[in-house]
Design an enzyme around this catalytic site. Structure first.
Site, PDB file in Angstrom:
ATOM      1  N   ASP A 310      50.962   8.321 -25.886  1.00  0.00           N
ATOM      2  CA  ASP A 310      50.422   7.254 -26.711  1.00  0.00           C
ATOM      3  C   ASP A 310      50.879   5.918 -26.108  1.00  0.00           C
ATOM      4  O   ASP A 310      51.642   5.871 -25.132  1.00  0.00           O
ATOM      5  CB  ASP A 310      50.890   7.422 -28.169  1.00  0.00           C
ATOM      6  CG  ASP A 310      49.964   6.733 -29.148  1.00  0.00           C
ATOM      7  OD1 ASP A 310      49.866   7.182 -30.299  1.00  0.00           O
ATOM      8  OD2 ASP A 310      49.320   5.730 -28.747  1.00  0.00           O
ATOM      9  N   GLU A 504      47.856   1.895 -38.635  1.00  0.00           N
ATOM     10  CA  GLU A 504      49.161   2.441 -38.235  1.00  0.00           C
ATOM     11  C   GLU A 504      50.268   1.936 -39.161  1.00  0.00           C
ATOM     12  O   GLU A 504      50.069   1.797 -40.371  1.00  0.00           O
ATOM     13  CB  GLU A 504      49.416   2.106 -36.763  1.00  0.00           C
ATOM     14  CG  GLU A 504      48.351   2.722 -35.831  1.00  0.00           C
ATOM     15  CD  GLU A 504      48.654   2.532 -34.359  1.00  0.00           C
ATOM     16  OE1 GLU A 504      47.774   2.128 -33.605  1.00  0.00           O
ATOM     17  OE2 GLU A 504      49.799   2.824 -33.949  1.00  0.00           O
TER      18      GLU A 504
HETATM   19  C1  GLC Z   1      47.723   3.567 -30.799  1.00  0.00           C
HETATM   20  C2  GLC Z   1      47.565   4.849 -31.578  1.00  0.00           C
HETATM   21  C3  GLC Z   1      46.675   5.862 -30.917  1.00  0.00           C
HETATM   22  C4  GLC Z   1      45.637   5.154 -30.080  1.00  0.00           C
HETATM   23  C5  GLC Z   1      46.348   4.421 -28.961  1.00  0.00           C
HETATM   24  C6  GLC Z   1      45.392   3.623 -28.080  1.00  0.00           C
HETATM   25  O1  GLC Z   1      49.040   3.106 -30.901  1.00  0.00           O
HETATM   26  O2  GLC Z   1      48.748   5.528 -31.979  1.00  0.00           O
HETATM   27  O3  GLC Z   1      46.095   6.664 -31.951  1.00  0.00           O
HETATM   28  O4  GLC Z   1      44.723   6.092 -29.540  1.00  0.00           O
HETATM   29  O5  GLC Z   1      47.357   3.555 -29.449  1.00  0.00           O
HETATM   30  O6  GLC Z   1      44.840   2.569 -28.795  1.00  0.00           O
END
Ligand code: GLC
Length: 614
Positions: A310, A504
């Site tokens: 991530d 988030e």
């Molecule tokens: C974010 C998320 C993830 C996402 C990634 C790219 O922090 O946790 O779900 O796909 O970053 O944006």
């Protein structure tokens, strides 16, 4: 012997020495060898043979480049892709070209791809984006209900169709990969990502892995197929108090039955990539968890795609970046979403391999997995954007499917005195509430920007506009956002309230999930008039609204419907019946949270699966 002849002889001798040097250079990592594209660029040869042939010609730098994913906003310029052999680019939430229109996306990705094909081996780049409820970063794209609303539809086929449509709108921007679906099982409504979960029930989540088939089609190299990503591996929905990126303190048996099981369906459906969770399991960061990533996911479950980290998730493993990188790669992470200082990542990983703290075999395994997906997507044959689907972005046809999803996502929690369905011939209708006429609020997070925002952020139909379109020409619709002017002269009131967008951890509500005071007061004011009142809650999760439900005549959970708010009016005015069923248990009190089906003394306000009909 003449001088000219001597010079000629000298040149020949030097040339022979150089050729000899090139010929004898160590081929183990393909340094300096003349590139032979005859196999790895030949579409008539089997993919695994093309992968091995390409791998055998790659230098260590080129291999590490394939494992590197950079957000477009951190690229100094696209030439960096060539210079550094970068293998993947992403758009994090809101990371869009200017202007944010499909044509600009296509142009941007075409430039990135040209730079990638200018490298020694001409390996195409793979571009990823969070298309999690439509191609939601792109202005004008069709925005579908978030997963919690899709979970309420209990319609896996519809969700597969949504995957297919989303894939077309993603392909239409030149992109080949979505970081979706989230197959998390959200146990605690305090979690800011609850709306990204289809349900608290793993069996319901498993049923919606059909969206992967929608995204990926029957074959990844079809023109409208994109790579899907099951995320986040694993247990992100089980953290203590629903803290985003927190710690899931649960047994392995609980982890397997509740949180790993949807990934098994995703793997069975051929999901091409899996993203690691920021969270921890019993104190150990998932990003460095070799047992769960390699032993369980890759070896036991047989996942043959690639594992992507991530956003800077690797950094969270240790303050010592070398240690963090080593730990993540050795744990089984194949591609690192750096996403910013890619030079530092590449140099760090290079040194780890050079010092034999990361094996070349592990590097080759990661690159093999990544290249295989690039080949399966057909990127070597069709690296550039196919604009055949660009005009489908936000099309009427796509929006009609989104509207159907909204209709089927609505859950009727109360309907006293048959307040609903409202008559389209109603004479005087009052509409109020902050979420009645706000595309941004009804779409929620991950819409145009990372966090989403209130306001007229992208084309669509608000819930109010849907109501205005639904009623008869003789109906008087009064919209006052604050409820000013509501009185007993109205035949009915529709009050649309709830949450404003978040994404988030910024959506974590560790101690309060009730309504804002202004919403409470608006409902009380409306109640005093005695006007039959329909409350529509636009939120990313169940909220503590026990009192408000008791004092309203009808109460509807609408979740985060997206751009097609007219789907709400379709059901409120009886064109269709309610069919939605709660995908999450609805708590009676703050103290009950988390509350999930199967709990001892399970006593929610409304149980999982509840939903009234006309
Ligand atoms: C974010 C998320 C993830 C996402 C990634 C790219 O922090 O946790 O779900 O796909 O970053 O944006």
């Amino acid at each position: 012997m003449s001088i000219q002849f001597k010079r000629l002889m000298l040149i020949i001798i030097i040339a022979l020495v150089v050729v000899a040097l090139i010929g004898c250079v160590d081929e183990s990592n393909g340094d300096l060898k003349e590139v032979d594209k005859s196999i790895y660029m030949n579409p008539d040869i089997a993919i695994d043979e093309r992968v091995e042939n390409l791998l055998s010609q790659m230098t260590l730098e080129e291999k590490i480049g394939q494992m590197t994913q950079v957000d477009r906003q951190f690229l100094k310029n696209e030439k960096e892709i060539t210079k550094r052999n970068i293998g993947s680019i992403l758009s994090g939430g809101g990371s869009a070209p200017e202007p944010n229109i499909p044509e600009a996306w296509v142009k941007m990705i075409h430039e990135f791809q040209s730079a990638a094909l200018d490298t020694r081996l001409s390996i195409p780049v793979i571009y990823g984006i969070d298309a999690v409820h439509g191609n939601n970063n792109v202005y004008g794209a069709t925005i579908f209900p978030h997963n919690i609303g899709l979970g309420a539809t209990r319609n896996p086929q519809l969700v597969k169709d949504i995957g297919e449509i989303t894939a077309k709108e993603v392909v239409g921007t030149g992109i080949h990969w979505t970081f979706s679906p989230c197959v998390c099982v959200a146990e605690n409504e305090r979690w800011g990502r609850t709306y990204e979960s289809f349900s608290e029930d793993p069996e319901i989540v498993r049923s919606f892995t059909t969206i992967i088939e929608g995204y990926q089609g029957d074959n990844l190299n079809e023109p409208t197929s994109i790579l899907a990503t099951a995320k986040h591996w694993v247990g992100d929905g089980a953290t203590l108090n629903g803290t985003d990126q927190g710690d899931a303190v649960i047994s392995e048996e609980q982890l397997r039955t509740k949180h790993i099981s949807p990934f098994e369906d995703a793997i069975d459906k051929g999901v091409g990539s899996i993203m690691v969770s920021f969270s921890s399991w019993n104190g150990d960061k998932l990003h460095g968890h070799k047992y769960l990533i390699t032993d369980v996911l890759k070896d036991e479950l047989g996942f043959t795609g690639f594992v992507v980290s991530d956003w800077a998730g690797v950094n969270q493993i240790s303050e010592n970046y070398s240690e963090a990188v080593r730990s993540a790669i050795n744990a089984g992470v194949d591609m690192v979403m750096v996403p910013d200082d890619y030079t530092f990542f590449m140099e760090t990983l290079y040194e780890e391999v050079d010092e034999e703290r990361v094996s070349l075999a592990r590097i080759d395994d990661a690159v093999r997995r990544i290249l295989t997906k690039k080949y399966e997507l057909g990127l070597f044959e069709k690296p550039y954007p196919d604009q055949s689907y660009t005009s489908s972005i936000g099309s009427k046809e796509h929006r009609e499917v989104a509207r159907k999803a909204v209709q089927q996502s609505l859950v009727l929690l109360k309907n006293e005195h048959n307040t609903l369905p409202l008559s389209k011939d109603i004479k005087k209708l009052f509409v109020a509430g902050d979420n009645a006429n706000d595309i941004g609020n009804q779409s929620g997070g991950w819409t145009i920007s990372w966090q989403g925002e209130s306001g007229d952020i992208t084309p669509g139909t608000t819930i109010l506009e849907g109501i205005q379109q639904a009623v008869s020409p003789d109906t008087s619709v009064t919209f006052e956002q604050t409820g000013r002017g509501i009185d007993s002269s109205y035949d009915a009131a529709i009050i649309v309230i709830g949450e404003t967008p978040y994404t988030e951890g910024l959506g974590d509500r560790p101690d309060f999930l009730g309504l804002e005071q202004k919403d409470i007061e608006l409902l009380e004011k409306t109640k005093e008039t005695g006007v039959p009142t329909v409350v529509v809650l636009v939120s990313g999760r169940p909220m503590i609204v026990t009192e408000q439900i008791e004092s309203s005549d009808a109460f509807v959970a609408a979740w985060l419907p997206g751009t097609e708010g007219n789907g709400v009016a379709d059901v409120l005015f009886g064109d269709l019946n309610f069919t939605g069923k709660l995908p999450m248990s609805w708590p009676r009190l703050e103290e009950q949270i988390p509350i999930n089906i199967g709990d001892e003394n399970y006593n929610p306000l409304f149980p999982l699966g509840f939903g009234l009909t006309y």
